[in-house]
Scaffold this active site. Structure first.
Site, short mmCIF file in Angstrom:
data_model
loop_
_atom_site.label_atom_id
_atom_site.label_comp_id
_atom_site.label_asym_id
_atom_site.label_seq_id
_atom_site.Cartn_x
_atom_site.Cartn_y
_atom_site.Cartn_z
N GLY A 1 0.76 -1.52 0.09
CA GLY A 1 0.01 0.05 0.10
C GLY A 1 0.98 1.55 0.13
O GLY A 1 1.78 1.45 -0.67
N TYR B 1 -11.53 4.13 13.98
CA TYR B 1 -10.48 4.76 12.99
C TYR B 1 -10.57 6.38 12.90
O TYR B 1 -9.29 6.85 13.22
CB TYR B 1 -10.85 4.28 11.71
CG TYR B 1 -9.75 4.77 10.60
CD1 TYR B 1 -8.38 3.96 10.48
CD2 TYR B 1 -10.22 5.66 9.75
CE1 TYR B 1 -7.74 4.18 9.50
CE2 TYR B 1 -9.24 6.29 8.73
CZ TYR B 1 -7.89 5.55 8.55
OH TYR B 1 -6.97 5.78 7.71
#
Length: 310
Positions: A24, A204
């Site tokens: 990523g 998150y």
């Protein structure tokens, strides 16, 4: 613990460490950093060493002769963080750049309840603009008794920084720490009385706002040794590294620690960096910083973390 020796040539280079470097954003960042300066020593700090070896081989195909090493670390596990920090201090005399990139958003799913509730409220426009409350996650406790998202995205990196003090800001030059935040970092998802977000469903967003707060607190307490900056990203991993690479080329004194540097992509596909003031205040940042110091002390007692960080 056996720590691989490094050469004199490596010690003379700028040392750049990236957490979560095997895929990523982390892997794309490593590619672009080596393209920007192939004379750096790149340390890829990863949880899965098999994937790390594969990623290293991929980098060496495009950058033959690059100086790359691997380091095992799971920022979601306190013992792993402490062991990694000890290995880094044995391996390097200085750490010039530390990219705090590793993070998780576990089991994200759309909240239909929040969506329907938002449609009938005065917050409907804000909901569509920011996505507030729409994306929720499931969280769980680590073996250390901490919320997993908080541990991985916030506290693990905080402990890493604290335990790397001896190699930060050496030779009269401040080390640069760049912490990957998010556009999803929202003040409304965070609470000082529940900073691990054990009572909510937006762990998150809470953790990324905590990152923003903590960067301000760290800059206040370490401004002679380190400079901490945050960034966020959009679209693909490559596009998402725009601000990270841009920060690599900037002089710390030209940057604002109260600003978040966003990796953006125009409608025509061009990448650019946008700076936006973070929605944080210094007083709250200081309170949160002190709370994490207290938590560090508690965890020290619990698992016998060594070292004096008073």
């Amino acid at each position: 613990m056996t720590v691989p020796a490094v050469s004199r040539a490596t010690l003379a280079r700028r040392v750049v460490l990236v957490t979560g470097a095997n895929s990523g954003i982390g892997l794309a960042l490593c590619q672009r950093l080596l393209s920007e300066d192939n004379q750096i020593h790149l340390c890829m700090a990863c949880r899965n060493m098999q994937k790390a070896e594969t990623a290293k081989s991929e980098l060496l195909l495009s950058h033959p002769g690059a100086d790359i090493s691997l380091l095992k670390v799971d920022v979601g596990n306190i013992s792993s963080v402490i062991k990694a920090a000890e290995a880094i201090k044995q391996r390097y005399e200085h750490l010039d750049y530390l990219y705090l990139n590793a993070g998780i958003m576990p089991n994200p799913h759309f909240s239909l309840k929040a969506f329907l509730s938002g449609l009938l409220s005065r917050k409907v426009f804000n909901m569509f603009q920011t996505g507030e409350g729409l994306l929720i996650q499931e969280d769980w406790l680590t073996d250390d008794g901490l919320q997993q998202v908080f541990m991985t995205n916030v506290f693990g990196h905080f402990l890493l920084i604290r335990n790397l003090e001896p190699v930060l800001g050496q030779a009269g030059c401040a080390s640069q720490l760049v912490w990957t935040s998010s556009s999803n970092a929202r003040k409304s998802a965070f609470s000082l009385t529940d900073y691990q977000h054990s009572q909510g469903q937006e762990s998150y967003s809470s953790s990324k706002y905590a990152t923003d707060l903590l960067s301000v607190g760290l800059n206040k307490h370490y401004n002679s040794k380190i400079c901490v900056f945050t960034n966020s990203f959009t679209r693909s991993p490559y596009n998402g590294t725009e601000a990270l690479v841009w920060l690599f080329t900037q002089k710390p004194e030209s940057l604002d620690p109260m600003v978040k540097y966003h990796s953006c992509t125009s409608g025509l596909g061009n990448n650019y960096v946008s700076s936006r003031k973070m929605d944080v205040d210094v007083e709250t940042a200081e309170i949160f910083y002190q709370e994490l110091l207290k938590l560090e002390g508690k965890m020290k007692e619990k698992i016998n973390i060594t070292g004096d960080h008073s």
